[in-house]
Design a protein around this motif. Structure first.
Motif, short mmCIF file in Angstrom:
data_model
loop_
_atom_site.label_atom_id
_atom_site.label_comp_id
_atom_site.label_asym_id
_atom_site.label_seq_id
_atom_site.Cartn_x
_atom_site.Cartn_y
_atom_site.Cartn_z
N GLU A 1 5.28 -9.62 11.58
CA GLU A 1 4.51 -9.71 12.82
C GLU A 1 3.09 -9.18 12.64
O GLU A 1 2.17 -9.64 13.32
CB GLU A 1 5.24 -8.98 13.95
CG GLU A 1 6.48 -9.73 14.39
CD GLU A 1 7.22 -9.10 15.55
OE1 GLU A 1 7.95 -9.80 16.24
OE2 GLU A 1 7.06 -7.89 15.76
N GLN A 2 2.90 -8.23 11.72
CA GLN A 2 1.54 -7.79 11.42
C GLN A 2 0.73 -8.95 10.83
O GLN A 2 -0.42 -9.19 11.21
CB GLN A 2 1.57 -6.61 10.43
CG GLN A 2 0.21 -6.12 10.00
CD GLN A 2 -0.58 -5.47 11.12
OE1 GLN A 2 -0.01 -5.08 12.14
NE2 GLN A 2 -1.89 -5.37 10.96
N LEU B 1 -0.09 -11.50 13.71
CA LEU B 1 -1.19 -11.07 14.56
C LEU B 1 -2.54 -11.25 13.87
O LEU B 1 -3.50 -11.74 14.46
CB LEU B 1 -1.01 -9.60 14.97
CG LEU B 1 0.06 -9.32 16.04
CD1 LEU B 1 0.35 -7.83 16.14
CD2 LEU B 1 -0.40 -9.87 17.39
N GLU B 2 -2.60 -10.85 12.59
CA GLU B 2 -3.86 -11.00 11.85
C GLU B 2 -4.27 -12.47 11.76
O GLU B 2 -5.45 -12.82 11.95
CB GLU B 2 -3.70 -10.41 10.45
CG GLU B 2 -3.58 -8.89 10.44
CD GLU B 2 -3.32 -8.35 9.04
OE1 GLU B 2 -3.20 -9.17 8.09
OE2 GLU B 2 -3.22 -7.12 8.88
N LEU C 1 6.81 -11.68 20.30
CA LEU C 1 6.97 -10.48 19.47
C LEU C 1 8.36 -9.91 19.68
O LEU C 1 8.95 -10.03 20.75
CB LEU C 1 5.92 -9.44 19.83
CG LEU C 1 4.45 -9.83 19.59
CD1 LEU C 1 3.53 -8.70 20.05
CD2 LEU C 1 4.20 -10.16 18.13
N GLN D 1 8.61 -4.44 17.86
CA GLN D 1 7.16 -4.31 17.95
C GLN D 1 6.78 -3.51 19.20
O GLN D 1 5.87 -2.67 19.16
CB GLN D 1 6.53 -5.70 18.01
CG GLN D 1 5.03 -5.70 17.93
CD GLN D 1 4.51 -5.28 16.58
OE1 GLN D 1 3.88 -4.23 16.48
NE2 GLN D 1 4.80 -6.06 15.54
N ILE E 1 -3.46 -3.84 17.72
CA ILE E 1 -4.07 -5.06 18.27
C ILE E 1 -5.53 -4.80 18.62
O ILE E 1 -6.41 -5.63 18.36
CB ILE E 1 -3.30 -5.53 19.52
CG1 ILE E 1 -1.87 -5.94 19.12
CG2 ILE E 1 -4.01 -6.71 20.18
CD1 ILE E 1 -1.00 -6.34 20.30
N CYS F 1 -10.04 -10.95 24.37
CA CYS F 1 -8.73 -10.99 23.70
C CYS F 1 -7.85 -12.03 24.40
O CYS F 1 -7.13 -11.73 25.34
CB CYS F 1 -8.06 -9.62 23.74
SG CYS F 1 -6.55 -9.54 22.75
N LEU G 1 -5.02 -13.35 24.23
CA LEU G 1 -3.62 -13.31 23.81
C LEU G 1 -2.72 -13.18 25.04
O LEU G 1 -3.07 -12.53 26.02
CB LEU G 1 -3.36 -12.13 22.88
CG LEU G 1 -3.90 -12.23 21.45
CD1 LEU G 1 -3.59 -10.95 20.70
CD2 LEU G 1 -3.29 -13.42 20.71
#
Length: 829
Positions: free
Chosen positions: A643-644, A647-648, A669, A673, A683, A695, A697
């Protein structure tokens, strides 16, 4: 529901302290303590009040909207939602916002009192109840409410009286002026013509009528046709843009010793306009989709429209002159009728519902608004009722409640409702120190039946399987369908493993017997996994996983058997997985890909957002979908690593897309997380590093996550909201859903589960569910997206239901970042 208790010493005490009272108000009391509810209700009833009680807060809110009581007594601590939330909901409704509320509670903190008063409560009474104080506060509250209503009424009457006096004064002034200027005291527009038709004289009203001055008209020919001693209608051009209709009468007179004609004119333009409006009003009434009934002050029917005839089955001539009680079914309480007549006879509107009976004896529901009709002096002359047939709506409400909890095919609890019941059973087991057994049942060879004989055979087989298993279980046992060919059994009280072995053997044996489906002989078997609470685990999630592992062990051992969960099954499951060996190098080898599925405005075709999905493409294993590797990664604690990377990657794509369009991207997620204390900072650091303008998201959350993480869910929402990230409730409508979650948490988006969408448009039940979801979301300003749209028929059906957004293969499959930006560019152009 109302609570009735046998009379006891408490009742005698109430009889002694409760005074009698002639004025009767309707008080609605909500308390989950039935005894407390009964004592308060009896005390207030003895004190002369009409009382309705209820222990169910949701049913109470619906009834309050229907009854509109004079006062609500509301307990704060209740099992489903607390009194503060209920008060907030009631104050948001236009029907109930003005009803005074008194909180009843054992809580005596200043903070709670302040919170209650800020929410709109008028008073706060602590338990135990001091009944004289209760009566005093109730009477005071009702007096204040009545005084406020009385002041409003007096204000309206005073305003009406002032307006009437003003109009009378103006009329008097006009009359005085006419008396001085109009020949023969006549107030009509008057014109005197000579025998050649030229104007000799006109009064001021005639000047106004013709919009010309005395000087402009005298000496000029008027140019109107004359027919003596007859009243006729005539159109006059008052100005270049205004044509008026007048009534004219001409009579011969002597004027200045010469023969002449006196013409009187009456402007009937407004009368003609009113006649036209009355025609339109009559046509509108006759063509109205609502039933309309007009009665005189005695309540006898004087007019009904065509819709009334259609709905009730009665013709106009059958009901004119009769009382509307011809529709009574006996299911509407007499107190409701008394309250109705008391309200409208006092000059107020009444709203409510009737359970009426058609001419053919069929029962139906109507929602009605009944208003008094006043004459020019303010006296009630008639009553008008506008009624809507809500029978189908009532049926849909019952259907929705059922479908939210039960499997539509087998009529047994569905997954979410079963999990809710199991939670309660496990809590009882823990409190009473006994064991509970859980079984996972998977039908062997069911897929072959579906593939070879078709889904109709498969559905009928599932029904027969359910009936056989129910026959082997006790009424206290729980049988549920998890989905597909998977079932779930819970045995609440287990003395020994042997009991579970007997039940499992019975299930296996009855399912081995042949099934006769549509004259076809079908054989199947079952693989069963068994786990025991608390021996194998304390948490429901863990127990479900245990039973699942044991069931798969039964499959591996040859099917048609049962296995009890054993701890080493975890090791075998993980040790045999080839995923672990391949995952460690997958990220560095660029085997993971992010794909984006567009979300479309289904009315304009414009892309409004996208959902990010992850794919794993391994050179040896091929394309691996998330449902295969996500559970494995969660199980092994590797999900945070993936998940890292997700996100990146998404934030990098968002930065690149800023040159094209600010687009909202939703992501899924894991719960791990959310439990990560560094998630919000992570984040924030990622978006700051890329210097995003905003952002964009949106995090998608499934409803079961809300239920499983009640302890810290509020702090999660607050933390993530602090960095301007939105939330979407995913897969809504898949099982047991809670409307309160939509209002409790700050969701900006909602996605309807694709299982509901895929059955459109043929499945009317799912269509009703979707329509209800959209209606609730619209009230709460939540954007609704339908998932899994695959056909134009589904799209057309969703448009008709008022759904604005959709995603699915009908629009586009998930696209790589490059292909998505190409698709976005074409869509924009």
């Amino acid at each position: 529901m109302s609570v009735k208790l046998p009379r006891n010493e408490g009742d005698k005490l109430i009889d002694e302290i409760a005074p009698t009272k002639e004025d009767s108000f309707l008080i609605y009391i909500v308390d989950d303590d039935r005894i407390n509810l009964s004592l308060i209700g009896r005390f207030l009833h003895k004190s002369g009040f009409n009382v309705v009680t209820n222990t169910d807060i949701f049913q109470a809110i619906r009834e309050i909207c229907q009854l509109v009581p004079d006062l609500i007594l509301l307990d704060i601590l209740m099992p489903d939602i607390n009194g503060f939330t209920a008060c907030s909901l009631l104050k948001k409704s236009s029907k109930t916002k003005d009803i005074p509320i008194i909180f009843l509670t054992a809580l005596d903190s200043s903070e709670d009192k302040i919170k209650g008063l800020e929410l709109g409560a008028i008073d706060y009474i602590t338990k135990p109840i001091h009944y004289p104080e209760l009566l005093s506060r109730v009477n005071t509250c009702l007096k204040i409410s009545n005084l406020a209503n009385s002041l409003k009424t007096q204000n309206r009457l005073l305003k009406s009286e002032i307006e009437a006096r003003k109009n009378a004064q103006i009329s008097l002034q006009k009359a005085e002026k006419k008396l001085k200027t109009i020949i023969n005291n006549h107030f009509h527009s008057m014109v005197v013509l000579d025998l050649d038709g030229k104007v000799l004289f006109l009064n001021e009203e005639a000047e106004k009528l013709f919009n010309r001055t005395h000087e402009q008209m005298v000496g000029n020919t008027l140019g109107v046709p004359l027919e003596l001693n007859k009243i006729g209608e005539l159109e006059i051009l008052r100005s270049q843009s205004e044509l008026i209709t007048v009534e004219m009468r001409a009579v011969p007179i002597i004027w200045n010793d010469d023969n002449a004609y006196l013409l009187s004119f009456i402007d009937i333009s407004e009368k003609k306009k009113m006649e036209q409006e009355l025609k339109i009003l009559y046509r509108a009434s006759e063509q109205s989709p609502a039933s309309i009934v007009i009665t005189n002050v005695e309540g006898n029917i004087q007019y009904v429209n065509s819709k009334f005839e259609t709905v009730s089955g009665y013709k106009k001539e059958e009901v004119i002159g009769k009382n509307p009680r011809v529709l009574k079914s006996g299911y509407t309480h007499e107190t409701d009728y008394k309250n109705l007549w008391k309200t409208i006879s006092n000059g107020k509107e009444w709203q409510g519902e009737f359970h009426n009976k058609r001419k053919n004896g069929e029962l139906y529901w109507e929602r009605a608004l009944i208003s008094p009709i006043f004459n020019s002096v303010g006296a009630i002359t008639h009553y008008i009722a506008v009624k809507e047939d809500i029978t189908e709506e009532k049926q849909q409400q019952l259907l929705l409640k059922y479908q939210a909890k039960y499997d539509y095919l087998t009529k047994i609890p569905n997954r979410n409702y079963a999990l809710e019941k199991v939670h309660k059973l496990l809590n009882q087991a823990e409190e009473n120190k006994y064991n509970t057994g859980l079984m996972f049942i998977d039908l062997d060879h069911f897929k072959e039946v579906n593939d070879t004989l078709g889904h109709d055979f498969g559905d009928e087989l599932l029904v027969e399987v359910t009936m056989r298993m129910k026959g082997e279980l006790r009424s206290t046992d729980l049988l549920a369908r998890l989905g597909g060919d998977e079932f779930f059994i819970v045995i609440p009280i287990v003395q020994s493993r042997h009991e579970l072995q007997i039940i499992a053997n019975k299930i296996i044996q009855i399912l081995k017997k042949p099934f006769y489906i549509f004259q076809e002989k079908i054989f199947i078997s079952a693989s069963i996994g068994i786990t025991i609470f608390p021996e194998d685990g304390q948490e429901l999630k863990q127990l479900i996983r245990n039973a699942d592992l044991a069931m798969y062990q039964s499959k591996k051992n040859g099917r048609d058997q049962f296995q009890f969960y054993q701890y080493d099954m975890n090791k075998v499951d993980i040790g045999k997985s080839t995923l672990e060996k391949n995952f460690l190098n997958a990220i560095s080898n660029d085997e993971f890909k992010i794909v984006y599925q567009p979300v479309i405005d289904i009315f304009t075709g414009k892309i409004v957002s996208a959902e990010a999905l992850v794919r794993w493409e391994n050179k040896d294993l091929g394309l691996i979908y998330p449902e295969k590797f996500i559970p494995f990664l969660e199980k092994n604690g590797l999900i945070l690593v993936l998940e890292q990377w997700i996100l990146e990657t998404i934030i990098n794509d968002l930065k690149f897309w800023e040159r094209y369009e600010d687009l909202l991207i939703s992501i899924n997620l894991s719960e791990y997380q959310f439990k990560n204390a560094k998630m919000v900072k992570n984040i924030k650091d990622l978006t700051g590093k890329k210097q995003l303008r905003q952002c964009n998201l949106c995090i998608e959350i499934k409803e079961e996550y809300l239920e499983e993480n009640k302890k810290f869910i509020d702090s999660i929402f607050n933390d993530i909201n602090s960095i301007n990230i939105e939330f979407c409730l995913d897969n809504f409508g898949a099982g047991l859903t809670s409307i309160s979650n939509l209002s409790k948490f700050p969701f900006k988006h909602l996605k309807i589960d694709q299982s509901l969408v895929q059955s459109l448009p043929r499945n009317s039940q799912n269509k009703n569910i979707i329509e209800s979801i959209i209606a609730v979301a619209n009230i709460l300003n939540i954007k609704v997206t339908a998932k899994g749209i695959e056909s134009k028929a589904q799209l057309d059906s969703l448009r008709a239901l008022g759904c604005h957004y959709g995603q699915g293969y009908f629009f586009s499959q998930p696209l790589s970042a490059l292909n998505f930006i190409t698709y976005l560019t074409k869509n924009t152009n």
